[in-house]
Design an enzyme around this catalytic site. Structure first.
Site, mmCIF file in Angstrom:
data_model
loop_
_atom_site.group_PDB
_atom_site.id
_atom_site.type_symbol
_atom_site.label_atom_id
_atom_site.label_comp_id
_atom_site.label_asym_id
_atom_site.label_seq_id
_atom_site.Cartn_x
_atom_site.Cartn_y
_atom_site.Cartn_z
ATOM 1 N N HIS A 10 0.862 -1.184 0.000
ATOM 2 C CA HIS A 10 0.000 0.000 0.000
ATOM 3 C C HIS A 10 0.895 1.229 0.000
ATOM 4 C CE1 HIS A 10 -3.807 2.101 0.842
ATOM 5 N NE2 HIS A 10 -3.057 2.930 1.544
ATOM 6 N N ASP A 12 1.009 5.258 0.059
ATOM 7 C CA ASP A 12 0.287 6.504 0.322
ATOM 8 C C ASP A 12 0.963 7.661 -0.394
ATOM 9 O OD1 ASP A 12 -1.742 5.497 1.934
ATOM 10 O OD2 ASP A 12 -0.602 5.754 3.781
ATOM 11 N N PHE A 120 -1.294 11.757 8.219
ATOM 12 C CA PHE A 120 -0.198 11.443 9.139
ATOM 13 C C PHE A 120 -0.367 10.036 9.701
ATOM 14 C CE2 PHE A 120 -0.566 16.065 9.312
ATOM 15 C CZ PHE A 120 0.743 16.440 9.066
ATOM 16 N N GLY A 121 0.733 9.336 9.902
ATOM 17 C CA GLY A 121 0.716 8.030 10.544
ATOM 18 C C GLY A 121 0.604 8.170 12.051
ATOM 19 N N ASP A 152 -7.966 1.689 6.538
ATOM 20 C CA ASP A 152 -6.626 2.240 6.725
ATOM 21 C C ASP A 152 -6.684 3.320 7.798
ATOM 22 O OD1 ASP A 152 -4.087 3.348 6.496
ATOM 23 O OD2 ASP A 152 -4.315 3.966 4.412
ATOM 24 N N GLY A 174 0.458 0.628 9.116
ATOM 25 C CA GLY A 174 1.783 1.231 9.026
ATOM 26 C C GLY A 174 2.530 1.033 10.326
#
Length: 196
Positions: A10, A12, A120-121, A152, A174
């Protein structure tokens, strides 16, 4: 992640406009593609999106997902993705209702629910997205089409289990996948699947 047992890669893509962060462009996708036989699931968090779809498709994307909120002509964007030979996905921000997908359900191969506000993660899972997953699962099942349902944002073994129970087919992780460094990737993926 390929050797650790992931099912897809995946990617981003953020533009600093549609979301408040900037990440990568098609050149990075092109550079990564030869290093994994897994499908590349390219999530375009950019606006306008249509001018960039051909570039990401030619760079090696297998699936291109665009946001329902990214432009005025979602059906046109999805048709453009298919014209490039890719599977077409549509993503919904947390505040966008499941019903936004109904008019294009016949044009998608994947629906992506964002369970955080994109950009943002490391954010916390937004609980209300479980109800949206359930609504989309019913909508997809009622269509009789083979459409993947992906989630996600804030996915870890606990939220992933709950998302799968609500109807998600694909979990994008992530922070939970990369925690502990490269030696931990395989164990992290097993935990996300509930196999560890």
């Amino acid at each position: 992640m390929t050797d650790a047992g992931a099912d897809l890669i995946h990617v981003d893509v953020m533009d600093g406009h549609f979301v408040p962060n900037i990440t990568i462009g098609p050149g990075v996708v092109r550079a990564l593609k030869p290093h994994s036989p897994l499908p590349f699931d390219v999530h375009l968090m950019i606006a306008p999106v249509d001018p960039f779809i051909p570039d990401f498709a030619s760079a090696g994307a297998d699936i291109v997902t665009v946001h329902a909120e990214a432009g005025p002509h979602l059906h046109r964007s999805l048709a453009l993705i298919r014209e490039q030979g890719c599977k077409a996905g549509v993503s919904l921000n947390p505040s966008t209702p499941a019903a936004a997908v109904a008019p294009v359900l016949d044009a998608v191969d994947l629906v992506l629910v964002m369970s955080v506000n994109p950009g943002f993660g490391g954010q916390s899972f937004i609980e209300s997205q479980l109800d949206k997953l359930g609504a989309l699962r019913r909508m997809i099942d009622g269509s009789g089409r083979d459409i993947a349902l992906e989630i996600d944002g804030g996915i870890n073994p606990e939220t992933g289990r709950r998302a799968a129970k609500a109807g998600a087919d694909i979990l994008v992780a992530g922070t939970a996948a990369f925690a502990g460094g490269e030696r931990a990737y395989a164990e992290n993926i097993l935990r996300l699947r509930g196999d560890a």
